[in-house]
Write a protein that holds these residues in place. Sequence first.
Motif, mmCIF file in Angstrom:
data_model
loop_
_atom_site.group_PDB
_atom_site.id
_atom_site.type_symbol
_atom_site.label_atom_id
_atom_site.label_comp_id
_atom_site.label_asym_id
_atom_site.label_seq_id
_atom_site.Cartn_x
_atom_site.Cartn_y
_atom_site.Cartn_z
ATOM 1 N N VAL A 56 47.656 62.238 99.416
ATOM 2 C CA VAL A 56 47.584 62.786 100.766
ATOM 3 C C VAL A 56 46.125 62.815 101.208
ATOM 4 O O VAL A 56 45.225 63.134 100.420
ATOM 5 C CB VAL A 56 48.201 64.210 100.844
ATOM 6 N N GLY A 57 45.875 62.447 102.459
ATOM 7 C CA GLY A 57 44.562 62.559 103.066
ATOM 8 C C GLY A 57 44.560 63.692 104.068
ATOM 9 O O GLY A 57 45.457 63.767 104.925
ATOM 10 N N PRO A 83 51.581 50.699 105.764
ATOM 11 C CA PRO A 83 52.883 50.601 106.452
ATOM 12 C C PRO A 83 53.869 51.701 106.052
ATOM 13 O O PRO A 83 54.799 51.993 106.790
ATOM 14 C CB PRO A 83 53.396 49.219 106.036
ATOM 15 N N ALA A 84 53.651 52.316 104.881
ATOM 16 C CA ALA A 84 54.564 53.382 104.442
ATOM 17 C C ALA A 84 53.968 54.769 104.658
ATOM 18 O O ALA A 84 54.550 55.770 104.252
ATOM 19 C CB ALA A 84 54.900 53.196 102.965
ATOM 20 N N THR A 85 52.818 54.827 105.326
ATOM 21 C CA THR A 85 52.149 56.114 105.528
ATOM 22 C C THR A 85 52.807 56.911 106.646
ATOM 23 O O THR A 85 53.198 56.355 107.673
ATOM 24 C CB THR A 85 50.666 55.893 105.883
ATOM 25 N N VAL A 90 44.440 64.184 96.260
ATOM 26 C CA VAL A 90 44.066 64.618 97.611
ATOM 27 C C VAL A 90 42.651 64.148 97.933
ATOM 28 O O VAL A 90 41.714 64.390 97.165
ATOM 29 C CB VAL A 90 44.135 66.156 97.748
ATOM 30 N N THR A 91 42.518 63.455 99.071
ATOM 31 C CA THR A 91 41.199 63.158 99.636
ATOM 32 C C THR A 91 41.058 63.949 100.925
ATOM 33 O O THR A 91 42.039 64.168 101.644
ATOM 34 C CB THR A 91 41.022 61.664 99.939
ATOM 35 N N CYS A 105 46.977 56.286 101.387
ATOM 36 C CA CYS A 105 47.703 57.566 101.378
ATOM 37 C C CYS A 105 49.164 57.403 101.763
ATOM 38 O O CYS A 105 49.515 56.583 102.620
ATOM 39 C CB CYS A 105 47.043 58.549 102.335
ATOM 40 N N ASP A 106 50.015 58.194 101.122
ATOM 41 C CA ASP A 106 51.416 58.273 101.528
ATOM 42 C C ASP A 106 51.581 59.182 102.737
ATOM 43 O O ASP A 106 52.477 58.993 103.561
ATOM 44 C CB ASP A 106 52.261 58.816 100.371
#
Length: 465
Positions: free
Chosen positions: A3-4, A78-80, A26-27, A53-54
């Motif tokens: 996760v960002g 594309p999956a974020t 985590v960023t 990131c997701d």
Amino acid sequence: MRVGVLGLGEAGSLYAAGFVENGWSVTGYDPGDVPTPEGVERAAGIEDAVRGCDLVLGLTGAKAALAVAREAAPHLGPATVYADMNAAAPGLKGEIAQAVTASSKAVFADVSVIGSVPTYRHRTALMTSGPGATVVADYFGALGAPVEDLGSEPGAASARKLLRSVFMKGLGAIIVQTVEAGRAAGDETWVREQIASELAGGEGTLERLYTGTAKHGVRRAFEASAAADLMADLDLDAELARAIGHVHRLAARPEGLRAVPRVTDELLAAHRDVATANIGDAVDRLALLDSGIRPLWPGARAIGRALTVWTRAGDNKAVHEAVRIAAPGDIIVVNGEGDTSRALIGELIAERAKARGAVGMVLDGAARDVDVLAEIGFPVWARAVTPAGPYKFGPGHVNVPVAVGGLVCRPGDLVVADSDGVAVVAAERAGSVLDAARAVEADEADRRARIRATTGGQAASGGES
């Protein structure tokens, strides 16, 4: 899972820490000098924070939300799922959704926080809508947060949030106002006891709402302004919601709720480079005097608190009275009944007004001595120029609401005037309109940059061929 978190303020830090506790990588990114939560990788910029990131959480505040989304979008996978968690108007959420999908294949989710993040942290209840709502519900549900999925329409969650905000922010505003009044009257302890006895959670709830209103006043004022806009969109009177926002802005000031001009010197300074055109765009072109009232010399600009005058056509007795009581930061706004046969002011009255600290004049009437006005640097906006002098018999009134250039201007309202014309903003809306005008300015700067990048690329391509 990764996760960002964009924005490491109080809420952003708590959410980042919560995801770390639940095993996520985590960023985080924040341009401010704020601490990095333990276990969070601090990114150097937005691109580094969102790459791979997701889930990306937008927690920057509503004012910056659109610009941040535009910067992040090209770097989303594309999956974020891009989850904007800022309290903002439904229309802004729609713009953010468009920005995300225009530059990426990521999906957007509108997420609204319903409850106290400092109290419940990552388990605070949420509402979500938009194409990514179901995924967001799964992610946050796994962290222990109750999540209500409102479907695929971006902005639906924000609309619900703003409806709740009228009550919650209103309650905070009432508590601050009452406690401050109790303190001024020497009865703060008794007042607090009375409030606490009516609240679930008693003194703890009172203190949370009291201190939180001051601590987060600027952000919550912006939220209350968005709620007021929603009220207006629903054809309901929005005055209460705007007043709630005003109390939050006051509570956030060092001087608190003490009686000082609503348009403070700091607010005047904050408008020093804001264009009247951007103010007009921010309020649907409803704050601008008609184009017949123009600057009398090139480059004129003034920002001040309105000192108003209503005078008989061609007579300046009341203008002299206004100059006598003018204070630094005042701009004298005169309803001269649109008469252009006689000048209401000239070089001598301008010199006196400038000596008193007045920053300029706006006349729904005529002026003279234009060359001298330019020479002394005293900006004047007027409907006409004529050498004919005024009468000085009256009648007239000072510091009353006046009609000028098609608008009503009240004493103390914010007046911004430049080469394009004059904007008048109600004092209680000056802060929220400034935020909106800055957003217009940022959006236009972004669009100009994109136009230049496109035309620059075309020019380079043309040169090579």
